[in-house]
Scaffold this motif. Structure first.
Motif, PDB file in Angstrom:
ATOM      1  N   PHE A  78      82.647  96.829 113.959  1.00 40.97           N
ATOM      2  CA  PHE A  78      81.784  97.131 115.099  1.00 40.97           C
ATOM      3  C   PHE A  78      81.514  98.624 115.138  1.00 40.97           C
ATOM      4  CE2 PHE A  78      81.115  98.413 119.456  1.00 40.97           C
ATOM      5  CZ  PHE A  78      80.273  97.452 119.947  1.00 40.97           C
ATOM      6  N   THR A  79      80.261  99.010 115.095  1.00 35.42           N
ATOM      7  CA  THR A  79      79.910 100.423 115.270  1.00 35.42           C
ATOM      8  C   THR A  79      78.962 100.606 116.425  1.00 35.42           C
ATOM      9  OG1 THR A  79      77.938 100.362 113.871  1.00 35.42           O
ATOM     10  CG2 THR A  79      80.053 100.754 112.778  1.00 35.42           C
ATOM     11  N   GLY A  80      78.408  99.530 116.937  1.00 36.96           N
ATOM     12  CA  GLY A  80      77.385  99.630 117.968  1.00 36.96           C
ATOM     13  C   GLY A  80      75.998  99.582 117.369  1.00 36.96           C
ATOM     14  N   PHE A  89      76.703  98.034 125.490  1.00 39.01           N
ATOM     15  CA  PHE A  89      76.780  98.930 126.638  1.00 39.01           C
ATOM     16  C   PHE A  89      78.037  99.766 126.524  1.00 39.01           C
ATOM     17  CE2 PHE A  89      78.733  94.921 127.877  1.00 39.01           C
ATOM     18  CZ  PHE A  89      79.927  95.305 128.484  1.00 39.01           C
ATOM     19  N   GLY A  90      78.089 100.829 127.308  1.00 39.28           N
ATOM     20  CA  GLY A  90      79.244 101.716 127.293  1.00 39.28           C
ATOM     21  C   GLY A  90      79.529 102.237 128.679  1.00 39.28           C
ATOM     22  N   PHE A  91      80.210 103.382 128.743  1.00 42.04           N
ATOM     23  CA  PHE A  91      80.590 103.929 130.039  1.00 42.04           C
ATOM     24  C   PHE A  91      79.388 104.222 130.932  1.00 42.04           C
ATOM     25  CE2 PHE A  91      84.930 105.144 128.404  1.00 42.04           C
ATOM     26  CZ  PHE A  91      85.633 104.478 129.391  1.00 42.04           C
ATOM     27  N   GLN A 158      88.568  98.434 116.552  1.00 46.55           N
ATOM     28  CA  GLN A 158      87.199  98.277 116.076  1.00 46.55           C
ATOM     29  C   GLN A 158      87.136  97.673 114.673  1.00 46.55           C
ATOM     30  OE1 GLN A 158      84.798 101.958 117.102  1.00 46.55           O
ATOM     31  NE2 GLN A 158      86.810 102.657 117.781  1.00 46.55           N
ATOM     32  N   ASP A 159      88.295  97.300 114.147  1.00 49.21           N
ATOM     33  CA  ASP A 159      88.396  96.738 112.799  1.00 49.21           C
ATOM     34  C   ASP A 159      88.682  95.239 112.915  1.00 49.21           C
ATOM     35  OD1 ASP A 159      89.067  95.918 110.250  1.00 49.21           O
ATOM     36  OD2 ASP A 159      90.448  97.579 109.865  1.00 49.21           O
ATOM     37  N   PRO A 160      87.777  94.397 112.404  1.00 41.59           N
ATOM     38  CA  PRO A 160      88.001  92.949 112.530  1.00 41.59           C
ATOM     39  C   PRO A 160      89.264  92.457 111.854  1.00 41.59           C
ATOM     40  CG  PRO A 160      86.183  93.420 111.029  1.00 41.59           C
ATOM     41  CD  PRO A 160      86.525  94.716 111.694  1.00 41.59           C
ATOM     42  N   ALA A 161      89.804  93.235 110.916  1.00 40.59           N
ATOM     43  CA  ALA A 161      91.025  92.822 110.229  1.00 40.59           C
ATOM     44  C   ALA A 161      92.285  93.208 111.003  1.00 40.59           C
ATOM     45  CB  ALA A 161      91.069  93.439 108.834  1.00 40.59           C
ATOM     46  N   GLN A 162      92.151  94.087 111.991  1.00 30.94           N
ATOM     47  CA  GLN A 162      93.341  94.606 112.670  1.00 30.94           C
ATOM     48  C   GLN A 162      93.368  94.361 114.174  1.00 30.94           C
ATOM     49  OE1 GLN A 162      94.789  98.605 111.384  1.00 30.94           O
ATOM     50  NE2 GLN A 162      92.784  98.783 110.411  1.00 30.94           N
ATOM     51  N   ARG A 201      84.337  97.455 121.599  1.00 35.60           N
ATOM     52  CA  ARG A 201      83.535  98.321 122.476  1.00 35.60           C
ATOM     53  C   ARG A 201      84.450  99.250 123.280  1.00 35.60           C
ATOM     54  NH1 ARG A 201      80.954  94.419 124.905  1.00 35.60           N
ATOM     55  NH2 ARG A 201      79.043  94.551 123.694  1.00 35.60           N
ATOM     56  N   ALA A 202      85.541  98.701 123.808  1.00 36.76           N
ATOM     57  CA  ALA A 202      86.492  99.503 124.573  1.00 36.76           C
ATOM     58  C   ALA A 202      87.077 100.616 123.701  1.00 36.76           C
ATOM     59  CB  ALA A 202      87.604  98.614 125.123  1.00 36.76           C
TER      60      ALA A 202
END
Length: 284
Positions: A78-80, A89-91, A158-162, A201-202
């Protein structure tokens, strides 16, 4: 249950009690307003309390169906950049949600009570609304510069493996040694219900906030004029963390810190009465 539209997204919130300044309870990422249930009930004895669900959280509306996000774990993370602008969305969007609730409430003065990294939203509300936000209450936040292991965890989310392994470590840390069924249910069932996309995202948004501001204390010190701030926290037990905040308070008298006699990252499940009384003394 009241709701308001924030740029076309329905935001649900609770509204209890009477009296201003009102309290506006802001949950952290990947959490619903249920985290505040016992605390808001107690605070409403003295004044009006509002508690919202962010977009995509709890009973508020999702911006759109997260169709693209469901496949992110299969295409490298995920990078956006992969997200449709109407979905991501973000803050800034969370600030919009909070502003929408404030305006719908017609409250003249509001004190944000922000759990953990929702503190970044509280600070921005003060920047935008000035004297309408006369004080800030922060709950269990890393107010110093983020330690490297924490930044590493944000990156791993943000890493799908972790991400699932990291989330499980967080959950285990938050629940270790505690026999609190309500807290366990909130962490496992409420926070555990959010998918990779929201946790990624968080991680992205929290890391970016620290990178930009340095630390919450630095961000608070940049506000002009200064605003009275109360930080209520239970963890970590590290004496140096408390001493650093007291030292900051010595040179910035608008900042107060109170270490709660609780063992979890969510002290409202352990000492809601103490927290409600302390918040009321500060606000009143």
């Amino acid at each position: 249950m009241p709701e308001v539209e924030s740029h076309g997204i329905r935001i649900r919130y609770d509204d209890q009690g009477q009296g201003e300044p009102a309290l506006l309870f802001l949950p952290g990422w990947c959490a619903s307003r249920r985290v505040f249930a016992e605390l808001t009930r107690r605070c409403a004895r003295w004044r009006r309390t509002l508690a919202l669900d962010w977009r995509g959280h709890g009973e508020s509306e999702r911006p759109t169906e997260d169709l693209g996000f469901d496949r992110l774990a299969d295409n490298g993370g995920f990078t956006g950049e992969e997200a449709h602008p109407d979905i991501d969305f973000g803050f800034d969007s969370l600030v919009d949600d909070a502003l929408a609730v404030i305006e719908a409430s017609q409250a003249d003065r509001v004190v944000p009570v922000a759990l953990s990294h929702a503190g970044w939203v509280a600070i921005e509300l003060r920047r935008r609304l000035g004297a309408r936000i006369p004080k800030l209450v922060l709950l269990d936040w890393i107010v110093l510069e983020a330690p490297p292991p924490f930044l590493g965890a944000l990156q791993a989310l943000q890493d799908p493996a972790q991400w699932q392994q990291v989330r499980e470590r967080l959950f285990s840390m938050w629940l270790q040694g505690l026999d609190l069924p309500a807290l366990a249910h909130f962490v496992r069932e409420d926070m555990g219900s959010y998918p990779f996309a929201m946790w990624a995202r968080a991680g992205r948004e929290i890391a970016a906030a620290y990178a930009k501001a340095g630390s919450p204390l630095q961000a608070l010190a940049s506000l002009d004029p200064a605003v009275p701030v109360l930080h209520l926290y239970a963890q970590p037990e590290d004496a140096g963390y408390l001493e650093a905040q007291r030292s900051f308070s010595d040179t910035h008298p608008w900042f107060q810190v109170v270490k709660l006699q609780a063992r979890s990252h969510f002290p409202m499940y352990e000492v809601p009465d103490e927290m409600a009384r302390t918040i009321e003394r500060f606000v009143a």
